[in-house]
Design a protein around this motif. Sequence first.
Motif, PDB file in Angstrom:
ATOM      1  N   ALA A 247      50.735  42.923  34.518  1.00 34.11           N
ATOM      2  CA  ALA A 247      51.589  42.046  32.738  1.00 34.11           C
ATOM      3  C   ALA A 247      52.281  42.205  32.322  1.00 34.11           C
ATOM      4  O   ALA A 247      53.047  43.255  32.223  1.00 34.11           O
ATOM      5  CB  ALA A 247      50.441  42.448  32.468  1.00 34.11           C
ATOM      6  N   ASP A 248      53.599  41.224  31.780  1.00 35.57           N
ATOM      7  CA  ASP A 248      54.670  41.483  31.271  1.00 35.57           C
ATOM      8  C   ASP A 248      53.649  41.887  29.757  1.00 35.57           C
ATOM      9  O   ASP A 248      53.295  40.779  29.012  1.00 35.57           O
ATOM     10  CB  ASP A 248      55.510  40.423  31.057  1.00 35.57           C
ATOM     11  N   VAL A 249      53.742  42.819  28.641  1.00 36.38           N
ATOM     12  CA  VAL A 249      52.702  42.757  27.823  1.00 36.38           C
ATOM     13  C   VAL A 249      53.233  41.941  26.756  1.00 36.38           C
ATOM     14  O   VAL A 249      52.543  41.243  25.802  1.00 36.38           O
ATOM     15  CB  VAL A 249      53.196  44.392  27.342  1.00 36.38           C
ATOM     16  N   ALA A 250      54.523  42.004  26.741  1.00 34.03           N
ATOM     17  CA  ALA A 250      54.738  41.095  25.428  1.00 34.03           C
ATOM     18  C   ALA A 250      55.067  39.372  25.492  1.00 34.03           C
ATOM     19  O   ALA A 250      54.573  38.328  24.848  1.00 34.03           O
ATOM     20  CB  ALA A 250      56.755  40.610  25.346  1.00 34.03           C
ATOM     21  N   SER A 251      54.807  39.115  26.630  1.00 35.90           N
ATOM     22  CA  SER A 251      54.591  37.424  27.087  1.00 35.90           C
ATOM     23  C   SER A 251      52.747  36.976  27.653  1.00 35.90           C
ATOM     24  O   SER A 251      53.051  36.094  27.306  1.00 35.90           O
ATOM     25  CB  SER A 251      55.718  36.898  28.422  1.00 35.90           C
ATOM     26  N   GLY A 252      52.487  38.493  28.028  1.00 37.81           N
ATOM     27  CA  GLY A 252      50.964  37.694  28.296  1.00 37.81           C
ATOM     28  C   GLY A 252      51.221  37.423  29.529  1.00 37.81           C
ATOM     29  O   GLY A 252      50.201  37.046  30.188  1.00 37.81           O
ATOM     30  N   ILE A 253      52.042  37.687  30.714  1.00 33.62           N
ATOM     31  CA  ILE A 253      52.097  36.481  31.726  1.00 33.62           C
ATOM     32  C   ILE A 253      51.388  37.939  33.034  1.00 33.62           C
ATOM     33  O   ILE A 253      52.261  38.836  33.007  1.00 33.62           O
ATOM     34  CB  ILE A 253      53.720  35.862  31.918  1.00 33.62           C
ATOM     35  N   LEU A 254      50.823  37.227  33.597  1.00 32.95           N
ATOM     36  CA  LEU A 254      50.162  38.009  34.703  1.00 32.95           C
ATOM     37  C   LEU A 254      50.699  37.655  36.114  1.00 32.95           C
ATOM     38  O   LEU A 254      50.989  36.078  35.770  1.00 32.95           O
ATOM     39  CB  LEU A 254      48.761  38.150  34.717  1.00 32.95           C
ATOM     40  N   ARG A 255      51.172  38.476  36.874  1.00 34.98           N
ATOM     41  CA  ARG A 255      52.033  38.499  37.972  1.00 34.98           C
ATOM     42  C   ARG A 255      50.753  39.460  39.530  1.00 34.98           C
ATOM     43  O   ARG A 255      50.073  40.494  39.077  1.00 34.98           O
ATOM     44  CB  ARG A 255      52.878  38.843  38.761  1.00 34.98           C
ATOM     45  N   GLN A 256      49.855  38.979  40.502  1.00 33.89           N
ATOM     46  CA  GLN A 256      49.136  39.376  41.410  1.00 33.89           C
ATOM     47  C   GLN A 256      50.280  39.963  42.276  1.00 33.89           C
ATOM     48  O   GLN A 256      50.451  38.985  43.203  1.00 33.89           O
ATOM     49  CB  GLN A 256      47.972  38.364  41.976  1.00 33.89           C
ATOM     50  N   VAL A 257      50.317  41.515  42.606  1.00 33.54           N
ATOM     51  CA  VAL A 257      51.431  41.688  43.750  1.00 33.54           C
ATOM     52  C   VAL A 257      50.724  41.209  45.090  1.00 33.54           C
ATOM     53  O   VAL A 257      49.398  41.840  45.113  1.00 33.54           O
ATOM     54  CB  VAL A 257      51.372  43.710  43.958  1.00 33.54           C
ATOM     55  N   GLY A 258      51.458  40.587  45.858  1.00 33.02           N
ATOM     56  CA  GLY A 258      51.157  39.789  47.051  1.00 33.02           C
ATOM     57  C   GLY A 258      51.277  41.210  47.691  1.00 33.02           C
ATOM     58  O   GLY A 258      52.153  40.682  48.826  1.00 33.02           O
ATOM     59  N   VAL A 259      49.754  41.659  48.308  1.00 31.10           N
ATOM     60  CA  VAL A 259      50.165  42.562  48.918  1.00 31.10           C
ATOM     61  C   VAL A 259      47.860  42.581  49.693  1.00 31.10           C
ATOM     62  O   VAL A 259      47.558  42.053  48.820  1.00 31.10           O
ATOM     63  CB  VAL A 259      49.619  44.282  48.436  1.00 31.10           C
ATOM     64  N   ALA A 260      48.188  42.773  50.420  1.00 32.61           N
ATOM     65  CA  ALA A 260      46.179  42.888  51.110  1.00 32.61           C
ATOM     66  C   ALA A 260      45.467  43.846  50.108  1.00 32.61           C
ATOM     67  O   ALA A 260      46.087  44.664  49.621  1.00 32.61           O
ATOM     68  CB  ALA A 260      46.394  43.568  52.658  1.00 32.61           C
ATOM     69  N   GLY A 261      44.473  43.248  49.938  1.00 29.74           N
ATOM     70  CA  GLY A 261      43.178  43.632  48.886  1.00 29.74           C
ATOM     71  C   GLY A 261      43.109  45.319  49.639  1.00 29.74           C
ATOM     72  O   GLY A 261      43.333  46.632  50.730  1.00 29.74           O
ATOM     73  N   PHE A 262      42.718  46.078  48.103  1.00 26.15           N
ATOM     74  CA  PHE A 262      42.227  47.900  48.621  1.00 26.15           C
ATOM     75  C   PHE A 262      40.899  47.482  48.296  1.00 26.15           C
ATOM     76  O   PHE A 262      40.348  47.139  47.167  1.00 26.15           O
ATOM     77  CB  PHE A 262      43.220  48.576  47.890  1.00 26.15           C
ATOM     78  N   ASP A 263      40.126  48.708  48.734  1.00 29.58           N
ATOM     79  CA  ASP A 263      39.079  49.367  48.469  1.00 29.58           C
ATOM     80  C   ASP A 263      38.556  50.230  47.617  1.00 29.58           C
ATOM     81  O   ASP A 263      39.599  51.575  48.068  1.00 29.58           O
ATOM     82  CB  ASP A 263      37.946  48.779  50.236  1.00 29.58           C
ATOM     83  N   ASP A 264      37.870  50.176  46.695  1.00 23.87           N
ATOM     84  CA  ASP A 264      37.608  50.961  46.417  1.00 23.87           C
ATOM     85  C   ASP A 264      38.364  52.098  45.000  1.00 23.87           C
ATOM     86  O   ASP A 264      38.400  53.212  45.347  1.00 23.87           O
ATOM     87  CB  ASP A 264      36.454  52.610  46.963  1.00 23.87           C
ATOM     88  N   VAL A 265      39.531  50.890  44.142  1.00 26.53           N
ATOM     89  CA  VAL A 265      40.727  52.052  43.957  1.00 26.53           C
ATOM     90  C   VAL A 265      40.268  53.092  43.310  1.00 26.53           C
ATOM     91  O   VAL A 265      39.156  52.621  42.392  1.00 26.53           O
ATOM     92  CB  VAL A 265      41.733  50.848  43.532  1.00 26.53           C
ATOM     93  N   SER A 266      40.828  54.053  42.495  1.00 26.27           N
ATOM     94  CA  SER A 266      40.223  55.153  42.273  1.00 26.27           C
ATOM     95  C   SER A 266      40.864  55.869  41.203  1.00 26.27           C
ATOM     96  O   SER A 266      41.631  56.780  40.278  1.00 26.27           O
ATOM     97  CB  SER A 266      38.988  56.388  42.600  1.00 26.27           C
ATOM     98  N   GLY A 267      42.328  55.277  41.164  1.00 23.56           N
ATOM     99  CA  GLY A 267      43.960  55.650  40.856  1.00 23.56           C
ATOM    100  C   GLY A 267      45.021  55.448  41.212  1.00 23.56           C
ATOM    101  O   GLY A 267      44.264  54.520  42.465  1.00 23.56           O
ATOM    102  N   MET A 268      45.711  55.103  39.540  1.00 21.53           N
ATOM    103  CA  MET A 268      47.291  54.186  40.149  1.00 21.53           C
ATOM    104  C   MET A 268      48.364  54.596  39.208  1.00 21.53           C
ATOM    105  O   MET A 268      47.585  55.204  38.211  1.00 21.53           O
ATOM    106  CB  MET A 268      46.739  52.823  39.728  1.00 21.53           C
ATOM    107  N   ALA A 269      49.449  55.110  40.048  1.00 23.37           N
ATOM    108  CA  ALA A 269      50.069  54.993  38.606  1.00 23.37           C
ATOM    109  C   ALA A 269      51.970  54.851  39.033  1.00 23.37           C
ATOM    110  O   ALA A 269      51.851  54.462  40.393  1.00 23.37           O
ATOM    111  CB  ALA A 269      49.976  56.937  38.693  1.00 23.37           C
TER     112      ALA A 269
END
Length: 312
Positions: A247-269
């Motif tokens: 998400a672009d915090v200022a504009s509020g526009i969201l973009r889905q990253v065009g990769v294959a889906g992930f199963d049971d994500v428990s962390g991101m950085a």
Amino acid sequence: MVLGPDGSRRQLALAAGQGGWFQDPSWSPDGQQLAYVSVAWPQAPPRAAPSAGPPQVQWPSAEIVLLRPWEAGAPAMVVWPETQQEALLSPTWSADGATLHVVRRRRPDPAGAPLAVADLVRIDLRAQQRAVLDTGVAPREVSAARDGTLAVIGTIASAPVGTAPDRLTPIAPDGTQRELASAETLQFLSTPRFDASGARLAFMAGSADPPSAGAPPDGRQTMPAGWTAPRVSTAYAHGLIGWPWVADVASGILRQVGVAGFDDVSGMAWVPDGTLLLLDGTGLALVDPAGSTQRLSGVAGYGLALSPARRS
């Protein structure tokens, strides 16, 4: 466990208690302290006679543990819940490392229905003082930007946990709020993470598919601020399949990253080069927001945090 850039591993602690585990690791801004949640279920009481009435629902304990991994022999500091009916979750640090924001989940009536309510609590680690923040949101997860803005995933405060769709809401230091995303559109929301500038906010969510008359202008990749679509909910063997969104915090526009889906994500950085490091049910992955994925083998777990000191 701390995983070094050279692949070295160092075990810091072992979960204790009945069915215990660790989750929600979070490095302090200087990379010297690691906060994480230690969860354990209480020992089950002896089975009561039928005349004793319905059994009480067991409530897990969850406290915040703070370690200094680089100081040999340094004692751990524990931030305990104030009652047995509370659990402290999702710690995130202030920019000066003096304060933690945590989610406090509690049962208002231990003898009643097993419903929980949640609050956002600020803990001053130096003065050992706690303050409940009146944000109007019942939080499930929280993350902080360097300027003090909080990204909160949760429902409206009047709704018990799990009874209303989650929303992703940045809360500025002056208290102003703006909803960026809703589980009514994206199936579920989890793992909010600001980049170093605070201008971008990554999170995990479902897809905005299937396409419909309300589809965003350029397909499934981008959603203008305020866009909504029919809710889709698909169950999988290990939970919900999710995609990274930015998400672009200022504009509020969201973009889905065009990769294959992930199963049971428990962390991101966020990695300093602008890529995302994810931990899901199959291990680690580096995801370029432009749309490529590199799998890293040999790692599994229930949470992920990347040290700002780049040691691990």
